[in-house]
Design a protein around this motif. Structure first.
Motif, PDB file in Angstrom:
ATOM      1  N   GLU A  97      18.658  19.614 -15.264  1.00 25.73           N
ATOM      2  CA  GLU A  97      19.387  20.057 -14.074  1.00 25.73           C
ATOM      3  C   GLU A  97      18.609  19.742 -12.802  1.00 25.73           C
ATOM      4  OE1 GLU A  97      22.068  23.922 -14.500  1.00 25.73           O
ATOM      5  OE2 GLU A  97      20.048  24.270 -13.796  1.00 25.73           O
ATOM      6  N   GLU A 138      32.486  26.638  -9.435  1.00 23.35           N
ATOM      7  CA  GLU A 138      33.049  26.670 -10.799  1.00 23.35           C
ATOM      8  C   GLU A 138      34.577  26.705 -10.703  1.00 23.35           C
ATOM      9  OE1 GLU A 138      31.207  27.156 -14.195  1.00 23.35           O
ATOM     10  OE2 GLU A 138      30.359  25.814 -12.689  1.00 23.35           O
ATOM     11  N   ARG A 188      27.082  27.895  -5.773  1.00 27.37           N
ATOM     12  CA  ARG A 188      27.244  27.324  -7.129  1.00 27.37           C
ATOM     13  C   ARG A 188      28.285  28.068  -7.951  1.00 27.37           C
ATOM     14  NH1 ARG A 188      23.329  23.827 -10.178  1.00 27.37           N
ATOM     15  NH2 ARG A 188      21.745  23.277  -8.667  1.00 27.37           N
ATOM     16  N   SER A 212      21.853  26.422 -12.428  1.00 32.60           N
ATOM     17  CA  SER A 212      23.156  26.989 -12.789  1.00 32.60           C
ATOM     18  C   SER A 212      23.024  28.391 -13.401  1.00 32.60           C
ATOM     19  CB  SER A 212      23.863  26.066 -13.772  1.00 32.60           C
ATOM     20  OG  SER A 212      23.043  25.902 -14.899  1.00 32.60           O
TER      21      SER A 212
END
Ligand code: C2E
Ligand code: CA
Ligand code: CA
Length: 405
Positions: free
Chosen positions: A92, A247, A243, A205
């Motif tokens: 990531e 989604e 973040r 995340s």
């Protein structure tokens, strides 16, 4: 491998135990916390030791970074304890890196993998003993990776819980709602500062499952508090990171949560910072949809950012939360008073509600009551409390009396 529980960041290896073998996929990298590890390559069927790694060294990071199979094996030559860093955690960060840095990193890894030392030749001298001392910055990076691994385990082990801080009507001091503020009590580190671990979670995340859990718990707890106070509609403010909003199913999940707990959308305030206007446009779109669905949007830490106010011409929010840095100086600094009152006037002009954070003294409260702010939050009214105590507090007294000094 002993003690390979997925819920623990620490992995223990016995003397002689293989940590990984040549050709294995790179699932984990490790920070060695204690013990010694021998790294070796296979030359004509015989293990050829390359180096010995010890406390503070990083092990097995190459295969995790470039997702190629392991080009060496690692074996514990003493009882060894490591913090495991998952490939997901590293990939990531690699994906988030500047594309030029990514290219340089891949080139470098390719070069290292193709040095004679790694491929076959036993002619090179084995660096013996301790690896060079890592500089302070390296230690900081390692600490961050350690904390991230522990935070992942903490989430699995339910060590993260929201506490609730009251938000009160600035004139009557009656409780109107609460802000959910996440807390982590780690068995090894004790209380970890939310500022520290939420920023690590937001860089990765990890904020997505943490945020999801906080949303669920905070709405469930609000529903309980609401049944205890049928005379008024309470709200819950919940911090949300860009973040999370990026989604695709954020709004659908939020909607499902409030339906489950029989709450109105207007009882949930999503607190975002102005970063959301600068980062992912998908996140901004979700925020807009949340607002259309009736959720309230508040701009947190207002007055401390670096962006222009231009975004307010394009995007409507329901309220500002003025950062506590302004309240701290409101009594002593006349310039701060002017700035604070200008922000409050601007908010009124835009039809927004204002919350002032960090009220600690009666003097500050009195000044804010005169300046036209709507809602107050701060230690004067109450610190963030665990749910059980908030319940007791609501049972005891529904109206806050400011502490007189
Ligand atoms: P924030 O959202 O600005 O939260 C307000 C912070 O001010 C909280 O710190 C609160 O405890 C503190 N505070 C409130 N009243 C007073 C006061 O009168 N005096 C002083 N000195 N401090 C006061 P906390 O709980 O340490 O949280 C720090 C930050 O961590 C939060 O700042 C927020 O950015 C982040 N955070 C906390 N919970 C969450 C969460 O669930 N999700 C996300 N994404 N971030 C969170
Ligand atoms: Ca906040
Ligand atoms: Ca704030």
């Amino acid at each position: 491998m002993s003690n390979w529980g997925s819920s623990s960041a620490l992995k223990h290896f016995q003397i002689g135990e293989t940590i990984f073998s040549e050709g294995d996929p790179g699932e984990w990298a490790y920070i060695i916390e204690s013990g010694r590890v021998e790294v070796a390559v296979n030359v004509d069927g015989q293990p050829f030791p390359l180096r010995i790694l010890t406390t503070g060294d990083v092990l097995g990071e190459m295969a995790v970074m470039d997702t190629a199979p392991r080009s060496a094996s690692a074996k514990a030559i003493e009882e060894t304890v490591c913090v495991a860093i998952s490939s997901h955690q590293i990939s990531e960060r690699v994906q988030d890196a500047d594309p030029v840095v990514q290219l340089l990193m891949k080139t470098l890894l390719h070069r290292i993998r193709n040095t004679p030392q790694v491929t076959s030749s036993p002619h090179l001298r084995i660096p013996n003993g301790k690896a060079p001392q890592s500089p302070a910055e390296n230690d900081q990076v390692l600490d961050k990776m350690r904390l991230e691994s522990e935070l992942r385990a903490a989430l699995d082990n339910q060590q993260l819980r929201p506490h609730y801080q009251p938000l009160v009507n600035i004139h009557t001091c009656q409780v109107l709602g609460f802000e959910a503020l996440i807390r982590w009590f780690s068995p090894t580190r004790g209380h970890v500062s939310p500022g520290e671990f939420t920023s690590i979670a937001e860089e990765t995340s990890l904020i997505i499952p943490i945020g999801r859990q906080t949303l669920k718990q905070a709405c469930r707890d609000l529903a309980q508090l609401q049944t205890m106070s049928p005379d008024r509609v309470l709200f819950m403010s919940i911090n949300v990171a860009p973040r999370q909003l990026a989604e695709a199913d954020f709004l659908a999940e939020l909607q499902a949560i409030i339906d489950r707990y029989k709450l109105q959308a207007s009882q949930v305030k999503l607190e975002v910072t102005e970063r959301v206007f600068m980062e992912d446009p998908v996140a901004l779109k979700t925020l807009q949809c949340c607002r259309q669905a009736g959720f309230h949007i508040a701009l947190d830490d207002f007055g401390t950012g670096f962006s222009s106010l231009n975004y307010l011409t394009r995007f409507e929010v329901d309220g500002f939360k003025i950062d506590r840095a302004f309240v701290r100086e409101i009594i002593t600094n006349p310039r701060t008073q002017v700035l604070l009152s200008s922000m409050l006037t601007m908010a009124k002009g835009l039809g927004m509600q204002t919350v002032v954070e960090g009220i600690e003294t009666l003097e500050q409260l009195k000044m804010l009551q005169r300046s036209g702010c709507d809602i107050g939050q701060g230690y004067l009214f109450g610190k963030p409390l665990p749910f059980r105590e908030v319940q007791q507090l609501l049972n005891k007294e529904l109206v806050y009396k400011p502490i007189r000094s």
